[in-house]
Design a protein around this motif. Structure first.
Motif, PDB file in Angstrom:
ATOM      1  N   UNK A 165      20.570  52.061  41.672  1.00 28.46           N
ATOM      2  CA  UNK A 165      21.991  52.393  41.822  1.00 28.46           C
ATOM      3  C   UNK A 165      22.629  51.695  43.019  1.00 28.46           C
ATOM      4  N   UNK A 166      21.817  51.269  43.991  1.00 24.40           N
ATOM      5  CA  UNK A 166      22.353  50.608  45.183  1.00 24.40           C
ATOM      6  C   UNK A 166      23.197  49.394  44.816  1.00 24.40           C
ATOM      7  N   UNK A 167      22.696  48.580  43.883  1.00 24.69           N
ATOM      8  CA  UNK A 167      23.437  47.380  43.481  1.00 24.69           C
ATOM      9  C   UNK A 167      24.764  47.745  42.822  1.00 24.69           C
ATOM     10  N   UNK A 168      24.801  48.882  42.121  1.00 24.33           N
ATOM     11  CA  UNK A 168      26.013  49.307  41.438  1.00 24.33           C
ATOM     12  C   UNK A 168      27.023  49.902  42.416  1.00 24.33           C
ATOM     13  N   UNK A 169      26.541  50.757  43.308  1.00 24.90           N
ATOM     14  CA  UNK A 169      27.415  51.451  44.253  1.00 24.90           C
ATOM     15  C   UNK A 169      28.116  50.476  45.187  1.00 24.90           C
ATOM     16  N   UNK A 170      27.397  49.445  45.624  1.00 19.26           N
ATOM     17  CA  UNK A 170      27.950  48.511  46.608  1.00 19.26           C
ATOM     18  C   UNK A 170      28.471  47.218  45.986  1.00 19.26           C
ATOM     19  N   UNK A 171      28.574  47.158  44.681  1.00 24.76           N
ATOM     20  CA  UNK A 171      28.990  45.921  44.007  1.00 24.76           C
ATOM     21  C   UNK A 171      30.387  45.471  44.414  1.00 24.76           C
ATOM     22  N   UNK A 172      31.262  46.416  44.738  1.00 28.00           N
ATOM     23  CA  UNK A 172      32.651  46.095  45.059  1.00 28.00           C
ATOM     24  C   UNK A 172      32.787  45.310  46.362  1.00 28.00           C
ATOM     25  N   UNK A 173      31.756  45.294  47.196  1.00 24.90           N
ATOM     26  CA  UNK A 173      31.849  44.567  48.464  1.00 24.90           C
ATOM     27  C   UNK A 173      32.089  43.076  48.249  1.00 24.90           C
ATOM     28  N   UNK A 174      31.624  42.552  47.123  1.00 26.10           N
ATOM     29  CA  UNK A 174      31.801  41.130  46.827  1.00 26.10           C
ATOM     30  C   UNK A 174      33.022  40.877  45.947  1.00 26.10           C
ATOM     31  N   UNK A 175      33.766  41.921  45.625  1.00 29.94           N
ATOM     32  CA  UNK A 175      34.951  41.774  44.784  1.00 29.94           C
ATOM     33  C   UNK A 175      34.799  42.546  43.491  1.00 29.94           C
ATOM     34  N   UNK A 176      35.837  42.495  42.670  1.00 31.89           N
ATOM     35  CA  UNK A 176      35.776  43.163  41.383  1.00 31.89           C
ATOM     36  C   UNK A 176      35.967  44.669  41.470  1.00 31.89           C
ATOM     37  N   UNK A 177      35.545  45.362  40.417  1.00 32.19           N
ATOM     38  CA  UNK A 177      35.759  46.802  40.288  1.00 32.19           C
ATOM     39  C   UNK A 177      34.482  47.491  39.824  1.00 32.19           C
ATOM     40  N   UNK A 178      34.492  48.813  39.883  1.00 32.83           N
ATOM     41  CA  UNK A 178      33.369  49.610  39.393  1.00 32.83           C
ATOM     42  C   UNK A 178      33.868  50.549  38.303  1.00 32.83           C
ATOM     43  N   UNK A 179      33.105  50.638  37.213  1.00 31.00           N
ATOM     44  CA  UNK A 179      33.381  51.639  36.188  1.00 31.00           C
ATOM     45  C   UNK A 179      32.237  52.645  36.218  1.00 31.00           C
ATOM     46  N   UNK A 180      32.574  53.913  36.494  1.00 36.70           N
ATOM     47  CA  UNK A 180      31.565  54.962  36.649  1.00 36.70           C
ATOM     48  C   UNK A 180      31.384  55.683  35.318  1.00 36.70           C
ATOM     49  N   UNK A 181      30.144  55.700  34.832  1.00 37.99           N
ATOM     50  CA  UNK A 181      29.860  56.324  33.536  1.00 37.99           C
ATOM     51  C   UNK A 181      28.458  56.920  33.557  1.00 37.99           C
ATOM     52  N   UNK A 182      28.358  58.213  33.334  1.00 39.85           N
ATOM     53  CA  UNK A 182      27.074  58.898  33.293  1.00 39.85           C
ATOM     54  C   UNK A 182      26.502  58.787  31.877  1.00 39.85           C
ATOM     55  N   UNK A 183      25.513  57.913  31.699  1.00 33.85           N
ATOM     56  CA  UNK A 183      24.939  57.697  30.374  1.00 33.85           C
ATOM     57  C   UNK A 183      23.943  58.785  29.984  1.00 33.85           C
ATOM     58  N   UNK A 184      23.692  59.741  30.894  1.00 34.20           N
ATOM     59  CA  UNK A 184      22.862  60.889  30.538  1.00 34.20           C
ATOM     60  C   UNK A 184      23.657  61.881  29.692  1.00 34.20           C
ATOM     61  N   UNK A 185      24.979  61.722  29.670  1.00 35.17           N
ATOM     62  CA  UNK A 185      25.838  62.547  28.816  1.00 35.17           C
ATOM     63  C   UNK A 185      25.905  61.883  27.451  1.00 35.17           C
ATOM     64  N   UNK A 186      25.491  62.592  26.407  1.00 33.98           N
ATOM     65  CA  UNK A 186      25.350  62.001  25.083  1.00 33.98           C
ATOM     66  C   UNK A 186      26.648  61.398  24.568  1.00 33.98           C
ATOM     67  N   UNK A 187      27.772  62.062  24.798  1.00 33.11           N
ATOM     68  CA  UNK A 187      29.045  61.553  24.315  1.00 33.11           C
ATOM     69  C   UNK A 187      29.384  60.219  24.985  1.00 33.11           C
ATOM     70  N   UNK A 188      29.064  60.092  26.262  1.00 36.80           N
ATOM     71  CA  UNK A 188      29.298  58.818  26.963  1.00 36.80           C
ATOM     72  C   UNK A 188      28.445  57.709  26.377  1.00 36.80           C
ATOM     73  N   UNK A 189      27.197  58.044  26.039  1.00 37.77           N
ATOM     74  CA  UNK A 189      26.308  57.050  25.442  1.00 37.77           C
ATOM     75  C   UNK A 189      26.830  56.604  24.082  1.00 37.77           C
TER      76      UNK A 189
END
Length: 260
Positions: A165-189
């Motif tokens: 998760x470290x790479x995902x949480x800090x990805x915005x430091x280099x630019x771009x955006x983050x989309x947060x999605x819990x894939x443990x929730x069946x509907x999200x999957x």
């Protein structure tokens, strides 16, 4: 990012009011939402380090993490009742009318940024301390392997108490955006292909078994929808499965497939 900055200042201000300005470890007990990122930024503004606590831990193991990490404060989105440790209700922070100006702290290479604990499934939870130098190495290394640009969208789907998760949480430091999605929730999957398409997700990290599961459950149309948006798929956490490569090659998917 101005709203994130303002919201994190509210939490940072509450941390300083509770504990003063000294480096300490702060627990995070949060659901998989954007509040995780806001809470982490708040902790780092105060010069402290953070310790993610999984809500799926056994009650005894939650207490073990608090004791082993010597946590003085916990940021939570629900009442903390497992130890006597003081906690901040993150939602109430945003109702405060306090506008304290926060003097942000800086970190040296050897300063601790976070501690990750194992689940304790084979005994008791064991913690690993990660320094600012470690974190900088991880982020700069990933930027070389799977670079992020201003139009990138990184998926934050890995539970925040796992190291990927470290790479995902800090990805915005280099630019771009983050989309947060819990894939443990069946509907999200189930809605994952449409989410990737709608939000133009470009970077996705997955375990081999997780990615194979998607190959098995999604239709050809859904898989093509995913593949048309992704630029980097990072496979890690288990031994790489050759079938992933075989399918990627056979379907002529255009994204970069990385065995990390």
């Amino acid at each position: 990012y101005s709203e994130v900055n303002i919201l994190s200042d509210y939490i940072a201000g509450e941390i300083l009011r509770r504990c003063g300005r000294h480096r300490m470890r702060i627990g995070l007990y949060l659901e998989h939402t954007p509040l995780i990122i806001i809470a982490i930024i708040a902790v780092l503004k105060t010069g402290c380090s953070y310790v993610p606590i999984s809500k799926k831990l056994l009650q005894n193991n939650k207490r073990t993490v608090v004791e082993e990490a010597q946590l003085e404060l916990i940021i939570s989105d629900e009442p903390w009742c497992y130890t006597q440790t003081d906690y901040i209700d993150i939602e109430n922070c945003f109702l405060s009318d306090c506008n304290d100006e926060i003097d942000y702290e800086s970190y040296n290479c050897d300063d601790e940024v976070y501690v990750l604990f194992t689940s304790g499934s084979t005994g008791v939870p064991k913690g690993c301390s990660v320094t600012y130098g470690n974190l900088e190495y991880i982020i700069s290394g990933l930027q070389k392997i799977c670079p992020v640009s201003d139009d990138s969208v990184y998926l934050f789907s890995t539970p925040y108490h796992f190291d990927v998760s470290t790479s995902e949480i800090y990805s915005w430091l280099a630019g771009g955006r983050i989309f947060v999605l819990d894939l443990m929730v069946m509907e999200n999957l189930k809605q994952f292909p449409q989410h990737v398409h709608n939000y133009h997700v470009s970077h996705f990290a997955s375990s081999p078994s997780g990615f194979l599961n998607m190959i098995n459950i999604f239709s050809e149309m859904e898989l093509e929808l995913i593949a048309s948006e992704l630029k980097y798929v990072m496979i890690a956490g288990e031994a790489f499965k050759k079938r992933i490569y075989d399918v990627w090659l056979a379907k002529h998917w255009g994204f970069n497939l990385l065995n990390l």
